[in-house]
Design a protein around this motif. Structure first.
Motif, PDB file in Angstrom:
ATOM      1  N   ARG A   1      32.406 -11.992 -35.764  1.00 59.09           N
ATOM      2  CA  ARG A   1      31.355 -11.263 -34.985  1.00 59.09           C
ATOM      3  C   ARG A   1      30.911 -10.141 -35.883  1.00 59.09           C
ATOM      4  O   ARG A   1      29.711  -9.654 -35.767  1.00 59.09           O
ATOM      5  CB  ARG A   1      32.209 -10.548 -33.674  1.00 59.09           C
ATOM      6  N   GLU A   2      32.072  -9.464 -36.336  1.00 57.60           N
ATOM      7  CA  GLU A   2      31.384  -8.087 -37.192  1.00 57.60           C
ATOM      8  C   GLU A   2      30.659  -8.493 -38.363  1.00 57.60           C
ATOM      9  O   GLU A   2      29.730  -7.782 -38.753  1.00 57.60           O
ATOM     10  CB  GLU A   2      32.858  -7.371 -37.829  1.00 57.60           C
ATOM     11  N   MET A   3      30.940  -9.522 -38.960  1.00 60.43           N
ATOM     12  CA  MET A   3      30.306  -9.954 -40.167  1.00 60.43           C
ATOM     13  C   MET A   3      28.731 -10.131 -39.505  1.00 60.43           C
ATOM     14  O   MET A   3      27.823 -10.019 -40.253  1.00 60.43           O
ATOM     15  CB  MET A   3      30.854 -11.118 -40.902  1.00 60.43           C
ATOM     16  N   ALA A   4      28.553 -11.092 -38.388  1.00 62.63           N
ATOM     17  CA  ALA A   4      27.355 -11.293 -37.933  1.00 62.63           C
ATOM     18  C   ALA A   4      26.612 -10.211 -37.389  1.00 62.63           C
ATOM     19  O   ALA A   4      25.407 -10.363 -37.748  1.00 62.63           O
ATOM     20  CB  ALA A   4      27.733 -12.303 -36.700  1.00 62.63           C
ATOM     21  N   LEU A   5      27.229  -9.208 -37.058  1.00 61.79           N
ATOM     22  CA  LEU A   5      26.435  -7.961 -36.680  1.00 61.79           C
ATOM     23  C   LEU A   5      25.993  -7.317 -37.687  1.00 61.79           C
ATOM     24  O   LEU A   5      24.833  -6.720 -37.645  1.00 61.79           O
ATOM     25  CB  LEU A   5      27.436  -7.222 -35.583  1.00 61.79           C
ATOM     26  N   ASN A   6      26.777  -7.351 -38.697  1.00 63.60           N
ATOM     27  CA  ASN A   6      26.131  -6.566 -40.160  1.00 63.60           C
ATOM     28  C   ASN A   6      24.921  -7.367 -40.661  1.00 63.60           C
ATOM     29  O   ASN A   6      23.963  -6.656 -40.875  1.00 63.60           O
ATOM     30  CB  ASN A   6      27.189  -6.589 -41.102  1.00 63.60           C
ATOM     31  N   ILE A   7      25.114  -8.616 -40.357  1.00 61.23           N
ATOM     32  CA  ILE A   7      23.813  -9.421 -40.809  1.00 61.23           C
ATOM     33  C   ILE A   7      22.590  -9.295 -39.948  1.00 61.23           C
ATOM     34  O   ILE A   7      21.326  -8.944 -40.292  1.00 61.23           O
ATOM     35  CB  ILE A   7      24.228 -11.143 -40.786  1.00 61.23           C
ATOM     36  N   PHE A   8      22.920  -8.989 -38.592  1.00 58.29           N
ATOM     37  CA  PHE A   8      21.954  -8.718 -37.557  1.00 58.29           C
ATOM     38  C   PHE A   8      21.199  -7.426 -37.833  1.00 58.29           C
ATOM     39  O   PHE A   8      20.048  -7.221 -38.047  1.00 58.29           O
ATOM     40  CB  PHE A   8      22.357  -8.679 -36.102  1.00 58.29           C
ATOM     41  N   ASP A   9      22.248  -6.288 -38.183  1.00 54.03           N
ATOM     42  CA  ASP A   9      21.632  -5.132 -38.486  1.00 54.03           C
ATOM     43  C   ASP A   9      20.885  -5.068 -39.664  1.00 54.03           C
ATOM     44  O   ASP A   9      19.703  -4.429 -39.746  1.00 54.03           O
ATOM     45  CB  ASP A   9      22.791  -4.094 -38.624  1.00 54.03           C
ATOM     46  N   GLU A  10      20.955  -5.776 -40.861  1.00 55.02           N
ATOM     47  CA  GLU A  10      20.387  -5.702 -42.116  1.00 55.02           C
ATOM     48  C   GLU A  10      19.250  -6.430 -41.917  1.00 55.02           C
ATOM     49  O   GLU A  10      18.193  -6.350 -42.420  1.00 55.02           O
ATOM     50  CB  GLU A  10      21.256  -6.438 -43.064  1.00 55.02           C
ATOM     51  N   TYR A  11      18.844  -7.571 -41.268  1.00 55.11           N
ATOM     52  CA  TYR A  11      17.845  -8.388 -41.203  1.00 55.11           C
ATOM     53  C   TYR A  11      17.021  -8.576 -39.976  1.00 55.11           C
ATOM     54  O   TYR A  11      15.682  -8.769 -39.738  1.00 55.11           O
ATOM     55  CB  TYR A  11      18.015  -9.842 -41.841  1.00 55.11           C
TER      56      TYR A  11
ATOM     57  N   VAL B   1      25.333 -13.496 -30.559  1.00 54.58           N
ATOM     58  CA  VAL B   1      26.565 -12.822 -31.541  1.00 54.58           C
ATOM     59  C   VAL B   1      27.571 -11.861 -30.617  1.00 54.58           C
ATOM     60  O   VAL B   1      28.543 -11.810 -31.221  1.00 54.58           O
ATOM     61  CB  VAL B   1      25.565 -12.064 -32.897  1.00 54.58           C
ATOM     62  N   SER B   2      26.918 -11.164 -29.727  1.00 56.35           N
ATOM     63  CA  SER B   2      27.849 -10.143 -28.986  1.00 56.35           C
ATOM     64  C   SER B   2      28.602 -10.736 -28.229  1.00 56.35           C
ATOM     65  O   SER B   2      29.882 -10.350 -27.820  1.00 56.35           O
ATOM     66  CB  SER B   2      26.918  -9.243 -28.248  1.00 56.35           C
ATOM     67  N   THR B   3      28.225 -12.088 -27.512  1.00 58.46           N
ATOM     68  CA  THR B   3      29.077 -12.648 -26.618  1.00 58.46           C
ATOM     69  C   THR B   3      29.620 -14.232 -26.890  1.00 58.46           C
ATOM     70  O   THR B   3      30.877 -14.545 -26.202  1.00 58.46           O
ATOM     71  CB  THR B   3      28.149 -12.745 -25.367  1.00 58.46           C
ATOM     72  N   ALA B   4      29.130 -14.741 -27.640  1.00 60.30           N
ATOM     73  CA  ALA B   4      29.518 -16.246 -27.923  1.00 60.30           C
ATOM     74  C   ALA B   4      30.787 -16.563 -28.646  1.00 60.30           C
ATOM     75  O   ALA B   4      30.930 -15.463 -29.721  1.00 60.30           O
ATOM     76  CB  ALA B   4      28.453 -17.073 -28.476  1.00 60.30           C
TER      77      ALA B   4
END
Length: 103
Positions: A22-32, A54-57
């Motif tokens: 989830r942390e990796m996905a949130l980093n991708i979200f923040d970047e792009y 990303v936050s809940t699933a």
């Protein structure tokens, strides 16, 4: 992200650490995809959908599939068409002797 999920499943026989993924996905979200991204804007509904997922699933290699489709469509319908109208594209075709065949 997908590689991490698959590698963890292969090596341990179980799903990867949920919070790490989830942390990796949130980093991708923040970047792009976030409002602070320096990249072209995605639709706000898509960004909200991805953020919620990303936050809940549970971790999934498919979390960013919709964003990938929207990015591809954006490139295909905007950037590529502009490129096709450019002098550089005409020059490339002429150099490849394709321009005369397309007329």
């Amino acid at each position: 992200l997908q590689a991490k999920v698959e590698a963890d499943e292969a090596s341990t026989g179980s799903s990867p650490d949920t919070e790490f993924v989830r942390e990796m996905a949130l980093n991708i979200f923040d970047e792009y995809l976030s409002e602070s991204s320096r990249l072209p804007c995605f639709s706000s509904s898509l960004c909200q959908q991805v953020w919620t997922t990303v936050s809940t699933a549970r971790p999934s290699a498919n979390w960013f599939d919709d964003a990938e489709r929207e990015a591809y469509a954006m490139l295909e319908h905007t950037c590529y068409r502009e490129f096709q109208r450019s002098d550089y594209y005409a020059q490339c075709l002429a150099e490849l002797e394709i321009a005369s065949r397309q007329k």
